[in-house]
Scaffold this motif. Structure first.
Motif, PDB file in Angstrom:
ATOM      1  N   SER A  26       0.556  -1.023  -0.229  1.00 54.70           N
ATOM      2  CA  SER A  26       0.200  -0.340   0.144  1.00 54.70           C
ATOM      3  C   SER A  26       0.907   0.946  -0.005  1.00 54.70           C
ATOM      4  N   CYS A  27       1.354   1.188   0.115  1.00 60.50           N
ATOM      5  CA  CYS A  27       2.841   2.670   0.606  1.00 60.50           C
ATOM      6  C   CYS A  27       3.006   3.125  -0.563  1.00 60.50           C
ATOM      7  N   PHE A  28       3.320   2.462  -2.001  1.00 59.43           N
ATOM      8  CA  PHE A  28       4.082   2.678  -2.711  1.00 59.43           C
ATOM      9  C   PHE A  28       2.927   2.897  -3.194  1.00 59.43           C
ATOM     10  N   GLN A  29       2.122   3.338  -3.784  1.00 60.37           N
ATOM     11  CA  GLN A  29       0.490   3.450  -4.267  1.00 60.37           C
ATOM     12  C   GLN A  29       0.368   5.405  -3.332  1.00 60.37           C
ATOM     13  N   ASN A  30      -0.152   5.727  -5.327  1.00 62.15           N
ATOM     14  CA  ASN A  30      -0.202   7.297  -5.164  1.00 62.15           C
ATOM     15  C   ASN A  30      -0.601   7.805  -3.812  1.00 62.15           C
ATOM     16  N   ASP A  31      -1.840   6.613  -3.784  1.00 61.80           N
ATOM     17  CA  ASP A  31      -3.086   7.640  -3.231  1.00 61.80           C
ATOM     18  C   ASP A  31      -2.821   7.046  -1.678  1.00 61.80           C
ATOM     19  N   PHE A  32      -1.332   7.222  -1.388  1.00 65.24           N
ATOM     20  CA  PHE A  32      -1.311   6.310  -0.202  1.00 65.24           C
ATOM     21  C   PHE A  32      -0.885   7.546   1.451  1.00 65.24           C
ATOM     22  N   GLU A  33      -2.350   7.630   2.555  1.00 68.56           N
ATOM     23  CA  GLU A  33      -2.132   8.369   2.840  1.00 68.56           C
ATOM     24  C   GLU A  33      -1.317   8.385   4.517  1.00 68.56           C
ATOM     25  N   GLY A  34      -1.449   7.636   4.455  1.00 65.66           N
ATOM     26  CA  GLY A  34      -1.681   6.406   6.526  1.00 65.66           C
ATOM     27  C   GLY A  34      -0.557   7.160   7.050  1.00 65.66           C
ATOM     28  N   ASN A  35      -1.249   6.298   8.294  1.00 62.63           N
ATOM     29  CA  ASN A  35       0.312   6.922   9.134  1.00 62.63           C
ATOM     30  C   ASN A  35       0.535   5.836   9.969  1.00 62.63           C
ATOM     31  N   GLU A  36       0.169   4.488  10.070  1.00 61.43           N
ATOM     32  CA  GLU A  36       0.332   3.620  10.728  1.00 61.43           C
ATOM     33  C   GLU A  36       1.655   2.971  10.493  1.00 61.43           C
ATOM     34  N   VAL A  37       1.646   1.522  10.711  1.00 58.14           N
ATOM     35  CA  VAL A  37       2.440   0.345  11.098  1.00 58.14           C
ATOM     36  C   VAL A  37       2.862  -0.191  10.088  1.00 58.14           C
ATOM     37  N   PHE A  96      12.245   9.976   1.785  1.00 52.68           N
ATOM     38  CA  PHE A  96      11.735  10.381   3.208  1.00 52.68           C
ATOM     39  C   PHE A  96      12.201  10.981   3.895  1.00 52.68           C
ATOM     40  N   GLN A  97      13.099  11.913   3.537  1.00 47.35           N
ATOM     41  CA  GLN A  97      13.889  12.491   4.398  1.00 47.35           C
ATOM     42  C   GLN A  97      12.397  13.795   4.588  1.00 47.35           C
ATOM     43  N   ASN A  98      12.010  13.650   3.714  1.00 45.24           N
ATOM     44  CA  ASN A  98      11.288  15.235   3.528  1.00 45.24           C
ATOM     45  C   ASN A  98       9.877  14.675   4.064  1.00 45.24           C
ATOM     46  N   ASN A  99       9.249  13.231   4.311  1.00 47.43           N
ATOM     47  CA  ASN A  99       7.922  13.702   4.956  1.00 47.43           C
ATOM     48  C   ASN A  99       7.273  12.565   3.599  1.00 47.43           C
ATOM     49  N   HIS A 100       7.725  12.316   2.341  1.00 47.15           N
ATOM     50  CA  HIS A 100       7.020  11.745   1.983  1.00 47.15           C
ATOM     51  C   HIS A 100       5.889  10.472   2.241  1.00 47.15           C
ATOM     52  N   LYS A 101       5.216  10.651   2.285  1.00 47.67           N
ATOM     53  CA  LYS A 101       3.563   9.609   3.474  1.00 47.67           C
ATOM     54  C   LYS A 101       4.372   7.945   3.551  1.00 47.67           C
ATOM     55  N   GLY A 102       3.985   7.835   2.238  1.00 48.85           N
ATOM     56  CA  GLY A 102       4.824   6.275   1.976  1.00 48.85           C
ATOM     57  C   GLY A 102       5.613   5.878   2.824  1.00 48.85           C
ATOM     58  N   TYR A 103       6.802   6.582   1.651  1.00 56.43           N
ATOM     59  CA  TYR A 103       8.288   6.016   2.211  1.00 56.43           C
ATOM     60  C   TYR A 103       8.166   6.540   3.596  1.00 56.43           C
ATOM     61  N   LYS A 104       7.451   7.150   4.222  1.00 59.88           N
ATOM     62  CA  LYS A 104       7.555   7.511   5.684  1.00 59.88           C
ATOM     63  C   LYS A 104       7.368   6.137   6.210  1.00 59.88           C
ATOM     64  N   ALA A 105       6.588   5.764   5.736  1.00 62.65           N
ATOM     65  CA  ALA A 105       5.265   4.191   6.913  1.00 62.65           C
ATOM     66  C   ALA A 105       6.194   2.956   6.962  1.00 62.65           C
ATOM     67  N   LEU A 106       6.898   2.943   5.209  1.00 63.82           N
ATOM     68  CA  LEU A 106       7.816   1.964   5.041  1.00 63.82           C
ATOM     69  C   LEU A 106       8.738   1.885   6.183  1.00 63.82           C
ATOM     70  N   TRP A 107       9.679   3.509   6.030  1.00 65.12           N
ATOM     71  CA  TRP A 107      10.781   3.730   7.171  1.00 65.12           C
ATOM     72  C   TRP A 107      10.389   3.060   8.824  1.00 65.12           C
ATOM     73  N   ARG A 108       9.153   2.986   8.725  1.00 65.27           N
ATOM     74  CA  ARG A 108       8.973   3.418  10.736  1.00 65.27           C
ATOM     75  C   ARG A 108       8.097   2.173  10.581  1.00 65.27           C
ATOM     76  N   SER A 109       7.581   0.831   9.259  1.00 68.79           N
ATOM     77  CA  SER A 109       7.265  -0.632   9.728  1.00 68.79           C
ATOM     78  C   SER A 109       8.839  -0.713   9.413  1.00 68.79           C
ATOM     79  N   ILE A 110      10.402  -0.707   8.829  1.00 64.94           N
ATOM     80  CA  ILE A 110      11.814  -1.682   8.705  1.00 64.94           C
ATOM     81  C   ILE A 110      12.342  -0.762  10.542  1.00 64.94           C
TER      82      ILE A 110
END
Ligand code: ARG
Length: 580
Positions: free
Chosen positions: A179-190, A228-242
């Protein structure tokens, strides 16, 4: 006051009264025990300053020292060494003082210290280098605390750089539908990722390999790093999950090693402070453009080696390992106000820290009187003298190393220890073996990890100390069952007196070790003390001794050495097994 310090102060007073201009007196264990127990070697220099004959001056001072009731004898040897042998009573009093409430260590005036240690990298293998940083840092933290300082330990995770971009790109290549790689990803979850920590550790070298041969892959990984260093939602979520997966694994292993961080901050936590720091640096004109990047100059006139500038913003607009370290200092200086910040890292990172420290002081991010110190350590090598490798030539993970030690330890534990207890005992001894060995040499020297040698219960090893401690503990238990009182009342001969003479060095050893930021003084002391005690133990029958005074003294002596063992093992963060 500590006995040896008291003697040093006293001798200093005598010297001053006799017109010797002395700053401090060092009383050290005698190199010639046949001549005296402790010696003062400063008389030659003091006599020379006063243009006197050193032997005559030494004799003059020795005659005064002889009047001290705590000294059994004072003599002069060689060109003017003063040798002192203490009265038994003086030592017995000191031993009783040490044994009574909380007197083992005298505290220093307290400073606030932050220790940056451990420094594991998220999604990368935890290797023996990280063991060294964690092990040395943890022991220094505990030592500083015992000596009265306020210490905050921060793990400073490596969680922000290109390695994160590389790992994320490889995951994206494998699982593009997440989901985090999709354009409309908006989540904040892990996210619930289909990967484990072992997968992550496999992924990094693969991605890193690709980036070396495939320019496009590298560019893409850089872009992800930027995003991800600039608050991209998808990569931030992926980073958090990693992070989630990686941290769970790290916590488990640090717990095994008795390593406890107060702060689990990382490079990524500097993100919050980067904008205000950049604004400040720009206002101060501290940052200059350089070939498309932005840097801080740190070279100084008298540099013998070229010290390159600090890279603050890279050409691809991402920030560097240097930026996050400087911004972390910004946070520490502004929000914690430490007197000192220590960094425990591989000695090959010295240049990086020289740059950071200079930049921090020069730009006044850190106050002039805040001490920044680099505590560099050497490499742990295999028997071939080369950095530790697995059998198939890979990087040795910390977990594998612990397993290797456990295999050997297990063969040496008595057969009657079984099942769960055996597992626990084996783990405790193995961790002790590993940690003690790692703190044996000066931290900055490279050393060879020789498992046979380091697990030999008769050598200068963790198992030797642990065995000796366990034996004292069971002796004390028996004494307690027999309701034997303990107190220092009388000494028999050199066998018991020598142990007390060793004990007297404790305070100095702790202080010196903290000053040098190396634990080898402490491991050395612990070994000598236990050797001395074991010698005494072998020469006397403690529990069946008929002279009540000696019996009480010897139990007290056992108790004192046991308490010192516990104190030091606690500093080294080594646990004592139930049996062995
Ligand atoms: N993560 C780094 C490494 O594995 C060590 C971090 C050292 N501490 C620091 N503040 N830079 O090499």
């Amino acid at each position: 006051m500590n006995f040896i310090k008291k003697q040093e102060e006293y001798i200093k007073k005598v010297l001053l009264e006799n017109n010797y201009d002395v700053e401090s007196v060092g009383l050290i264990p005698s190199s010639r025990p046949d001549l005296g127990e402790y010696q003062f070697n400063g008389m030659m220099a003091l006599a020379k300053k006063n243009k006197e004959n050193p032997i005559a001056s030494a004799n003059k001072i020795a005659d005064i020292l002889k009047t001290n009731e705590e000294y059994e004898s004072v003599s002069v040897a060689g060109p003017g060494f003063i040798n002192i042998t203490f009265q038994n009573n003086a030592l017995l009093n000191e031993a009783n003082r040490l044994l009574s409430n909380d007197n083992l260590v005298t505290k220093e005036p307290s400073k606030k210290i932050i220790i940056d240690y451990g420094g594991p990298n998220v999604a990368k293998i935890l290797h023996v280098g990280h063991l060294r940083s964690a092990n040395i840092g943890e022991a220094l933290k505990r030592l500083a605390r015992k000596l009265g300082h306020e210490v905050i330990g921060d793990i400073h995770l490596g969680d922000y750089g290109l390695q994160m971009g590389l790992v994320m790109l490889e995951i994206q290549t494998r699982y593009p539908n997440l989901s985090c790689f999709q354009n409309d990803f908006e989540g904040n979850e892990v996210l619930d990722l289909p990967i484990t920590n072992d997968d992550l550790i496999d992924i990094y070298p693969i991605a890193s390999g690709k980036s070396k041969n495939d320019q496009e892959f590298l560019e893409k990984a850089r872009e992800i790093t930027y995003l991800f260093q600039n608050n991209h939602k998808g990569y931030k979520a992926l980073w958090r999950s990693i992070m989630n997966i990686s941290l769970a694994d790290m916590k488990e292993i640090y717990q095994k090693l008795n390593i406890e961080f107060d702060l689990w901050n990382g490079e990524s936590d500097a993100e919050t402070f980067i904008p205000e720091m950049l604004e400040y640096l720009r206002k101060e004109n501290a940052i200059i453009p350089s070939e498309g990047a932005e840097v801080i100059e740190v070279k100084e006139e008298n540099d013998k080696l070229e010290i390159p500038p600090l890279l603050i913003i890279k050409t691809n607009k991402t920030v560097s390992y240097q930026t996050t370290d400087l911004a972390t200092l910004w946070d520490r200086a502004h929000n914690m106000n430490p007197d000192e910040v220590w960094y425990v890292a591989d000695k090959r990172q010295e240049l990086h820290f020289t740059q950071i420290f200079r930049a921090a002081h020069k730009t006044k991010i850190v106050k002039e009187n805040t001490k920044l110190e680099f505590i560099g350590f050497g490499t742990m090598n295999g028997l071939d003298g080369r950095p530790f490798k697995t059998r198939d030539g890979g990087v040795m993970s910390l977990r594998n190393l612990i397993n290797e030690v456990e295999k050997v330890t297990d063969t040496k534990i008595i057969p009657s220890i079984m099942g769960e207890e055996r597992k626990k005992v084996s783990e405790t001894i193995s961790v002790g073996t590993l940690k003690f060995a790692d703190l044996l040499s000066h931290r900055a020297t490279d050393y060879i990890f020789d498992l046979e040698k380091f697990s030999d219960a008769n050598g200068k090893t963790g198992p030797f100390i642990l065995y000796s401690t366990v034996r004292m503990r069971s002796l004390l238990k028996k004494a307690e069952e027999e309701k034997i009182q303990y107190n220092f009342v009388e000494l028999k001969d050199k066998t018991d007196k020598t142990v007390i003479l060793q004990v007297l060095q404790l305070q100095k050893v702790l202080e010196k070790s903290l000053q040098e930021k190396s634990l080898h003084e402490i491991t050395d002391f612990l070994y000598n003390l236990n050797n001395c005690y074991n010698n005494f133990y072998g020469m006397n029958r403690i529990l069946t001794e008929e002279n009540e005074n000696l019996k009480q003294t010897w139990i007290a002596l056992t108790k004192l050495v046991y308490e010192i063992n516990l104190l030091i093992l606690d500093i080294l963060a080594i646990k004592v097994p139930t049996r062995m």
